[in-house]
Design an enzyme around this catalytic site. Structure first.
Site, PDB file in Angstrom:
ATOM      1  N   ASP A 153      -6.668  36.028   7.701  1.00  0.00           N
ATOM      2  CA  ASP A 153      -5.699  35.057   8.216  1.00  0.00           C
ATOM      3  C   ASP A 153      -4.257  35.542   8.026  1.00  0.00           C
ATOM      4  O   ASP A 153      -3.905  36.065   6.967  1.00  0.00           O
ATOM      5  CB  ASP A 153      -5.901  33.732   7.449  1.00  0.00           C
ATOM      6  CG  ASP A 153      -5.051  32.603   8.009  1.00  0.00           C
ATOM      7  OD1 ASP A 153      -5.150  32.342   9.218  1.00  0.00           O
ATOM      8  OD2 ASP A 153      -4.276  31.990   7.233  1.00  0.00           O
ATOM      9  N   GLU A 166      -5.949  38.702  12.007  1.00  0.00           N
ATOM     10  CA  GLU A 166      -5.060  37.948  12.866  1.00  0.00           C
ATOM     11  C   GLU A 166      -3.662  38.512  12.660  1.00  0.00           C
ATOM     12  O   GLU A 166      -3.066  38.309  11.612  1.00  0.00           O
ATOM     13  CB  GLU A 166      -5.084  36.460  12.484  1.00  0.00           C
ATOM     14  CG  GLU A 166      -4.199  35.619  13.361  1.00  0.00           C
ATOM     15  CD  GLU A 166      -3.756  34.297  12.719  1.00  0.00           C
ATOM     16  OE1 GLU A 166      -3.422  33.379  13.469  1.00  0.00           O
ATOM     17  OE2 GLU A 166      -3.711  34.191  11.481  1.00  0.00           O
TER      18      GLU A 166
HETATM   19  C1  NOJ Z   1      -3.846  30.803  11.232  1.00  0.00           C
HETATM   20  C2  NOJ Z   1      -4.904  29.790  11.489  1.00  0.00           C
HETATM   21  O1  NOJ Z   1      -5.655  30.151  12.622  1.00  0.00           O
HETATM   22  C3  NOJ Z   1      -4.190  28.460  11.627  1.00  0.00           C
HETATM   23  O2  NOJ Z   1      -5.081  27.460  12.087  1.00  0.00           O
HETATM   24  C4  NOJ Z   1      -3.561  28.098  10.317  1.00  0.00           C
HETATM   25  O3  NOJ Z   1      -2.829  26.914  10.441  1.00  0.00           O
HETATM   26  C5  NOJ Z   1      -2.635  29.219   9.854  1.00  0.00           C
HETATM   27  N1  NOJ Z   1      -3.205  30.512   9.971  1.00  0.00           N
HETATM   28  C6  NOJ Z   1      -2.233  29.010   8.414  1.00  0.00           C
HETATM   29  O4  NOJ Z   1      -3.291  29.383   7.565  1.00  0.00           O
END
Ligand code: NOJ
Ligand code: CA
Length: 546
Positions: free
Chosen positions: A202, A243
């Site tokens: 993440d 990500e």
């Molecule tokens: C990316 C996640 O996909 C999202 O849903 C989240 O709010 C943020 N990271 C913070 O962790």
């Protein structure tokens, strides 16, 4: 190198939030028992890898991305034992599981933060990022504009300001601290021991960037290599899928030019230009995005997606392009979010037009990379714009034309299913589509099977063939002497085009999805494409592997 061992290269990844998938014990919220019961459905569709959104104990103020314990399962979803049972049942069906790894921040209810805020001498104080006074740039860099006001908040108990890239209940971890890094190696080792095949990492750019008031911008790339080393020594075939919505110039930093950092990155660049192409029927910027993200280490791979659990972020498009996508797919204010994106699901964005949905999916499956589906998209689920922010596209899976869409046997459920309108569960549900040979679900199953029969899409060298028209995109993939072509007509008008196939047997193109093959005297082929048509051809022979 035995490249075929790299399972993630041609996986079919399916993203699930356990909360909204299937309620196995009838208390109104999805759980691992329910998810395990649906594994045959996923196996039947051809899914080979499940990406699980956070399921850890959490106040769930950000759908579980506010983790309060990295070593457990939220009791709402079951027990650790049920998690392991689910992973092993998935594996028996040839399905791997990867889980979300949230290293950038914790919940403000995490015991580490509760300890940290207690005193400057607390053992966990330096696990977070503090400032004695309000930093000058506190209003800058918020990720959720309109909902989040600042990135620094004063904590009375701590007597200091703490940094939070996201919501104020998600204090950022001081990821530079070796103790924090060691803890996350432990977290990774823990889940790997329980059978997972890797992590969806993440918010990675934030994890590795310098944190702290007045710090100069900068990234700590070494962290990526450390993570990779630990992971690979622990479990040789586990992966890191990150990500990282960054510019193409930085991609190689994330992959590592010696293939020693992330195995996979979501291709945000291609994602945004793909929607631009769908909105305008102009594929030229998608072509450029493909070229700009071409370079990657041999064993690394892109992850291609259409929609995910967040808004469709259009922040990488120039303003004029963004406006075009917004006006085509989110004409009303309530469909937009954070001044940069769209919060709708794919099917409503495409006006539930089957040809446009198939076109979009066909692109996702055939662009260079591994496809990532989102639960419910295989049946064309819609959204509920009455729900706040990103929740609108996070409604429970629609299994049947029964109460609560067959998601739960409970009287009340934690988030409403979509009941009314063209996307309501009486009209859009899995059971109905399973019975209907023409349904989107059965189309998806067939397209996944064909994708798997064309390893060239995921392994091959690719080149774009000149079609002479911006609305037609043609990609040729070659590997081990075999070759396939994917041709897409983005426009709503029929077009004629011709392409020159770069292959010695290029006179014969066998259509893999319908009967209109193209046999020509030369390697140049004239094609007539219907509105929004897509064609998958195998070059030279109907059957691969000769
Ligand atoms: C990316 C996640 O996909 C999202 O849903 C989240 O709010 C943020 N990271 C913070 O962790
Ligand atoms: Ca339940």
């Amino acid at each position: 190198m035995v490249l075929n061992d790299l399972w993630y290269k041609n996986a079919v990844i399916y993203c699930i939030d356990v909360a909204t998938f299937f309620d196995g014990n009838g208390d109104g919220i999805g759980d691992f028992k329910g998810l395990a019961a649906r594994l045959d459905y996923l196996a039947g569709m051809g899914i080979t890898c499940i990406w699980l959104l956070p399921f850890y104990p959490s106040p769930r103020r950000d759908d579980g991305y506010d983790v309060a314990d990295y070593y457990g399962v939220d009791p709402r979803f079951g027990t650790l034992g049920e998690f392991v049972e689910f992973v092993s049942q998935a594996r028996q069906r040839g399905i791997r599981v990867i889980v979300d790894l949230v290293m950038n921040h914790t919940s403000d209810q995490h015991p580490w933060f509760l300890d940290a805020r207690r005193s400057k001498r607390s053992p966990h104080r330096d696990w977070y990022v503090w400032s004695p006074e309000k930093p000058k740039d506190a209003e800058k860099g918020v990720v959720f504009p309109g909902v989040q006001k600042t990135t620094w908040t004063f904590d009375k108990q701590a007597g200091e300001w703490y940094f939070h890239r996201f919501f104020d209940f998600q204090p950022d971890l001081n990821t530079e601290n070796p103790a924090v890094q060691a803890e996350f190696r432990r977290v990774m080792g823990f889940w790997l021991e329980l059978g997972v095949s890797g992590f969806r990492v993440d918010a990675l750019p934030f994890v590795i960037s310098n944190k702290g008031a007045g710090r100069p911008p900068g990234q700590r790339w070494q962290m990526l290599r450390d993570m990779r080393l630990f992971l690979q020594w622990h479990t040789a075939d586990a992966i890191l899928l990150a990500e990282a919505n960054v510019l193409p110039e930085e991609d190689l930093e994330y992959f590592g030019d010696r293939d020693d950092r992330m195995h996979m990155l979501f291709n945000f660049q291609v994602n945004q230009h793909l929607f631009y192409a769908l909105a305008t029927a102009d594929g030229s910027t998608l072509s450029q995005a493909l070229e700009r993200t071409r370079t990657r280490p041999e064993t690394a791979q892109w992850a291609n997606f259409l929609r995910n659990n967040d808004e469709l972020d259009l922040g990488r498009l120039v303003a004029e392009q963004r406006e075009k996508v917004l006006s085509a797919f989110a004409p009303e204010d309530t469909m937009r979010l954070y001044g940069r994106g769209i919060r709708r699901r794919l099917a409503p964005m495409m006006g539930a037009d089957r040809r446009r949905m198939e076109l979009a999916y066909s692109l996702m499956f055939t662009l260079p990379g591994t496809p990532v589906l989102r639960y419910g998209d295989e049946i064309g689920m819609g959204d509920d714009l009455k729900l706040p922010d990103r929740d609108c596209g996070r409604t429970p899976m629609q299994w049947a034309a029964e109460e609560h869409a067959g998601f739960s046997g409970s009287k009340t459920i934690f988030r409403p299913v979509i009941r009314e309108g063209p996307f309501g569960y009486p009209k859009v549900n899995m059971a109905g589509q399973r019975r209907d040979p023409e349904s989107l679900l059965n189309w998806m199953e067939r397209i996944i099977r064909m994708y798997k029969e064309c390893p060239e899409f995921s392994w091959g060298d690719w080149k774009q063939l000149d079609t002479g028209i911006d609305s037609v995109l043609a990609l040729q993939y070659s590997q081990d002497g075999g070759a396939v072509l994917a041709v897409h007509n983005l426009s709503e008008s029929p077009v004629r085009t011709s392409i020159e196939v770069d292959h010695p047997s290029g006179q014969r193109l066998f259509n893999l999805l319908s009967n209109d093959h193209s046999i020509s005297r030369s390697t140049r082929h004239a094609l007539r494409l219907e509105p929004h048509a897509y064609r998958w051809f195998r070059v030279g022979s109907e059957v691969s592997g000769r």
